[in-house]
Scaffold this motif. Structure first.
Motif, PDB file in Angstrom:
ATOM      1  N   ALA A 335       0.881  -0.902  -0.012  1.00  0.00           N
ATOM      2  CA  ALA A 335      -0.022   0.064  -0.009  1.00  0.00           C
ATOM      3  C   ALA A 335       0.964   1.282   0.004  1.00  0.00           C
ATOM      4  CB  ALA A 335      -0.937   0.030   1.266  1.00  0.00           C
ATOM      5  N   LEU A 336       2.077   1.218   0.749  1.00  0.00           N
ATOM      6  CA  LEU A 336       2.950   2.431   0.735  1.00  0.00           C
ATOM      7  C   LEU A 336       3.540   2.649  -0.390  1.00  0.00           C
ATOM      8  CD1 LEU A 336       4.006   2.396   4.565  1.00  0.00           C
ATOM      9  CD2 LEU A 336       2.374   4.064   3.537  1.00  0.00           C
ATOM     10  N   LYS A 337       3.543   1.796  -1.243  1.00  0.00           N
ATOM     11  CA  LYS A 337       4.345   1.838  -2.682  1.00  0.00           C
ATOM     12  C   LYS A 337       3.599   2.764  -3.429  1.00  0.00           C
ATOM     13  CE  LYS A 337       6.717  -2.463  -2.539  1.00  0.00           C
ATOM     14  NZ  LYS A 337       6.881  -3.912  -3.173  1.00  0.00           N
ATOM     15  N   VAL A 338       2.214   2.700  -3.217  1.00  0.00           N
ATOM     16  CA  VAL A 338       1.118   3.781  -4.019  1.00  0.00           C
ATOM     17  C   VAL A 338       1.524   5.188  -3.674  1.00  0.00           C
ATOM     18  CG1 VAL A 338      -1.250   4.345  -4.203  1.00  0.00           C
ATOM     19  CG2 VAL A 338      -0.506   2.066  -3.935  1.00  0.00           C
ATOM     20  N   LYS A 339       1.616   6.016  -4.939  1.00  0.00           N
ATOM     21  CA  LYS A 339       2.183   7.357  -4.909  1.00  0.00           C
ATOM     22  C   LYS A 339       1.299   7.964  -4.084  1.00  0.00           C
ATOM     23  CE  LYS A 339       2.734  11.501  -7.874  1.00  0.00           C
ATOM     24  NZ  LYS A 339       2.505  11.899  -9.290  1.00  0.00           N
ATOM     25  N   GLY A 340       1.780   8.767  -3.048  1.00  0.00           N
ATOM     26  CA  GLY A 340       1.043   9.653  -2.340  1.00  0.00           C
ATOM     27  C   GLY A 340       0.365   8.962  -1.028  1.00  0.00           C
ATOM     28  N   GLY A 358      -8.289   1.754  10.874  1.00  0.00           N
ATOM     29  CA  GLY A 358      -7.453   2.637  10.296  1.00  0.00           C
ATOM     30  C   GLY A 358      -8.190   3.475   9.074  1.00  0.00           C
ATOM     31  N   HIS A 359      -7.321   4.055   8.346  1.00  0.00           N
ATOM     32  CA  HIS A 359      -7.657   5.065   7.100  1.00  0.00           C
ATOM     33  C   HIS A 359      -6.558   5.211   6.324  1.00  0.00           C
ATOM     34  CE1 HIS A 359      -6.893   8.636   9.616  1.00  0.00           C
ATOM     35  NE2 HIS A 359      -6.655   9.077   8.236  1.00  0.00           N
ATOM     36  N   VAL A 360      -6.777   5.211   4.959  1.00  0.00           N
ATOM     37  CA  VAL A 360      -5.712   5.880   4.175  1.00  0.00           C
ATOM     38  C   VAL A 360      -6.233   7.109   3.440  1.00  0.00           C
ATOM     39  CG1 VAL A 360      -4.701   5.041   1.731  1.00  0.00           C
ATOM     40  CG2 VAL A 360      -5.252   3.504   3.422  1.00  0.00           C
ATOM     41  N   THR A 361      -5.255   7.968   3.384  1.00  0.00           N
ATOM     42  CA  THR A 361      -5.671   9.108   2.518  1.00  0.00           C
ATOM     43  C   THR A 361      -4.469   9.191   1.488  1.00  0.00           C
ATOM     44  OG1 THR A 361      -6.278  10.373   4.852  1.00  0.00           O
ATOM     45  CG2 THR A 361      -5.691  11.577   2.962  1.00  0.00           C
ATOM     46  N   VAL A 362      -4.958   9.748   0.282  1.00  0.00           N
ATOM     47  CA  VAL A 362      -4.017  10.004  -0.638  1.00  0.00           C
ATOM     48  C   VAL A 362      -4.371  11.720  -1.161  1.00  0.00           C
ATOM     49  CG1 VAL A 362      -3.427   9.979  -2.999  1.00  0.00           C
ATOM     50  CG2 VAL A 362      -3.650   7.782  -1.498  1.00  0.00           C
ATOM     51  N   GLU A 369      -7.716  11.630  -9.535  1.00  0.00           N
ATOM     52  CA  GLU A 369      -6.308  10.641  -9.366  1.00  0.00           C
ATOM     53  C   GLU A 369      -6.378  10.316  -7.808  1.00  0.00           C
ATOM     54  OE1 GLU A 369      -1.693  11.448  -9.894  1.00  0.00           O
ATOM     55  OE2 GLU A 369      -2.732  13.263  -9.892  1.00  0.00           O
ATOM     56  N   ALA A 370      -6.631  11.471  -7.002  1.00  0.00           N
ATOM     57  CA  ALA A 370      -6.648  10.986  -5.688  1.00  0.00           C
ATOM     58  C   ALA A 370      -7.312   9.812  -5.213  1.00  0.00           C
ATOM     59  CB  ALA A 370      -6.893  12.306  -4.628  1.00  0.00           C
ATOM     60  N   ALA A 371      -8.807   9.946  -5.883  1.00  0.00           N
ATOM     61  CA  ALA A 371      -9.681   8.951  -5.515  1.00  0.00           C
ATOM     62  C   ALA A 371      -9.099   7.393  -6.086  1.00  0.00           C
ATOM     63  CB  ALA A 371     -11.045   9.305  -6.119  1.00  0.00           C
ATOM     64  N   GLU A 372      -8.722   7.653  -7.309  1.00  0.00           N
ATOM     65  CA  GLU A 372      -8.150   6.281  -7.843  1.00  0.00           C
ATOM     66  C   GLU A 372      -6.885   5.803  -7.055  1.00  0.00           C
ATOM     67  OE1 GLU A 372      -6.080   4.877 -12.039  1.00  0.00           O
ATOM     68  OE2 GLU A 372      -7.115   6.684 -11.910  1.00  0.00           O
ATOM     69  N   LEU A 373      -6.279   6.588  -6.800  1.00  0.00           N
ATOM     70  CA  LEU A 373      -4.858   6.037  -6.071  1.00  0.00           C
ATOM     71  C   LEU A 373      -5.308   5.585  -4.410  1.00  0.00           C
ATOM     72  CD1 LEU A 373      -2.170   8.713  -6.894  1.00  0.00           C
ATOM     73  CD2 LEU A 373      -2.219   6.299  -7.472  1.00  0.00           C
ATOM     74  N   CYS A 374      -6.008   6.155  -4.024  1.00  0.00           N
ATOM     75  CA  CYS A 374      -6.699   5.941  -2.745  1.00  0.00           C
ATOM     76  C   CYS A 374      -7.306   4.461  -2.592  1.00  0.00           C
ATOM     77  CB  CYS A 374      -7.489   7.081  -2.201  1.00  0.00           C
ATOM     78  SG  CYS A 374      -7.905   6.795  -0.266  1.00  0.00           S
TER      79      CYS A 374
END
Length: 392
Positions: A335-340, A358-362, A369-374
């Motif tokens: 997951a942390l390899k995903v940009k941002g 937990g949660h993930v934010t991008v 782009e933020a939605a897709e990567l998140c």
């Protein structure tokens, strides 16, 4: 002469993930924090200055907390408000105020106060008995929403009444005449949004951008900021949020959840007097996070800049279905390899299906782009238990 706040101790009722994130910001500013929470392994335990492992509703425990602290705040609204009102009469500083908490705790009094202030809300009535529930069916038609006036979160305490055949089941399911009930017109909304807003002790206001929320099974799945709405609707939503905080004379962070209808109406659904799940995006996406802003407000510090730096998406990490027990996080490295991608794990010792772990934010240059990567990063993480072999 300016007041010295360097030795201020904050008392926090509740030691869950919201409390933990409040403490992280309080520590940056040099404050001490004492937590009241019955769970000895709650998320806030590892970082607070002191932990009182007693009930959130125990009046004597709340008093013990007050004697150790300069200010009291809370991360959960379903607490002993009468105990807080007594302490406030003794000049204990409590923010948000017990008076505003008491209004918000009861969904009927909350809605009535908003309506009296000309703040738009869905049409509603108090359900005193079964006959008044039948009247709600005639007034609103079907479907309509039946809610408990007190308690309830993530859809708990709600019942969608689809036809007159559901009336009896809904009434008894939510407690009948023993429980205060609220019937509400079903809003065929186009979008759910929320506005995180903050009010200082001096009455100053700071309002964060409007965020779009998507729920699955009544649990927040995704938040997008800024919400993809036109400026007119955004401005109205932010103005409504500010008006609500002034009405409640609130101090600290409040979350105002709203519906936007296809015709462009903006209606307040519910208000939470605390930092909120839908405001987690502010940690990475805004100049000041909701948690820092809350600490600034309750300690009398100037409110920070709440503007959005870049578009952001946030997704919750929930316990996987089929697992209950000691929590194990899988997929963090990928997951942390995903940009941002920024991953927040709350530190809850036990997982169970659909529990917020937990949660993930991008943040990205564009909202899409933020939605897709998140979504990509979120799907790479699984919260399971040690007994994964028993998964079915």
């Amino acid at each position: 002469m300016k007041k010295d706040i360097s030795n201020t101790t904050i008392g926090l009722i509740g030691g869950g993930q919201l409390g933990k994130m409040m403490i992280m910001e309080a520590k940056k500013m040099g404050f001490k924090v004492i937590v009241l929470d019955p769970a000895k392994d709650c998320p806030a335990h590892s970082i607070c200055n002191e932990h009182i492992p007693l009930s959130l509703n125990d009046e004597s425990a709340i008093r013990i907390l007050s004697e150790k602290c300069d200010i009291i705040t809370y991360e959960f609204e379903h607490i002993n408000v009468d105990a807080l009102l007594k302490l406030e009469e003794e000049n204990v500083k409590i923010y948000p105020s017990p008076k505003s908490l008491k209004t918000i705790q009861n969904k009927y009094t909350q809605k009535a106060a908003l309506l009296d202030a000309d703040i738009p809300v869905p049409d509603f009535i108090y359900v005193e008995n079964f006959e008044s529930l039948e009247e709600a069916g005639r007034k609103f038609g079907y479907p309509f929403i039946l809610k408990t006036c007190t308690g309830g979160y993530d859809g708990k305490g709600n019942f969608v009444v689809n036809s007159s055949d559901d009336l009896e089941e809904a009434y008894h399911y939510l407690g009948g005449s023993k429980a205060g009930l609220l019937a509400e017109n079903f809003v065929n909304f186009n979008m759910e949004v929320s506005v995180i807003a903050c009010r200082g002790i001096d009455g100053s206001l700071s309002v964060f951008p409007v965020a779009k929320n998507t729920h699955v099974n009544n649990i927040l799945e995704e938040t997008l900021a800024p919400a993809p709405v036109d400026k007119n609707i955004s401005d109205r939503a932010m103005n409504i949020a500010g008006k609500a905080l002034n009405l409640l004379e609130g101090v600290g962070i409040f979350c105002i959840e709203m519906f936007i209808t296809e015709s462009g109406e903006v209606l307040v659904n519910e208000i939470a007097p605390r930092p909120h799940n839908s405001g987690h995006y502010t940690i990475e996406a805004c100049a000041t996070s909701q948690f820092e802003q809350h600490i600034r407000a309750i300690t009398g510090l100037p409110l920070g800049d709440s503007s959005l730096i870049r578009p952001a998406a946030m997704r919750n990490l929930l316990g996987e279905p089929g697992f209950s027990g000691p929590a194990v996080v899988k997929g963090m490295e990928d997951a942390l390899k995903v940009k941002g991608a920024k991953v927040h794990i709350y530190g809850k010792a036990q997982t169970k299906p659909h529990r917020k772990m937990g949660h993930v934010t991008v943040c990205a240059e564009t909202l899409s782009e933020a939605a897709e990567l998140c979504k990509k990063a979120k799907n790479l993480i699984r919260i399971v238990s040690e007994k994964e072999d028993n998964y079915e």
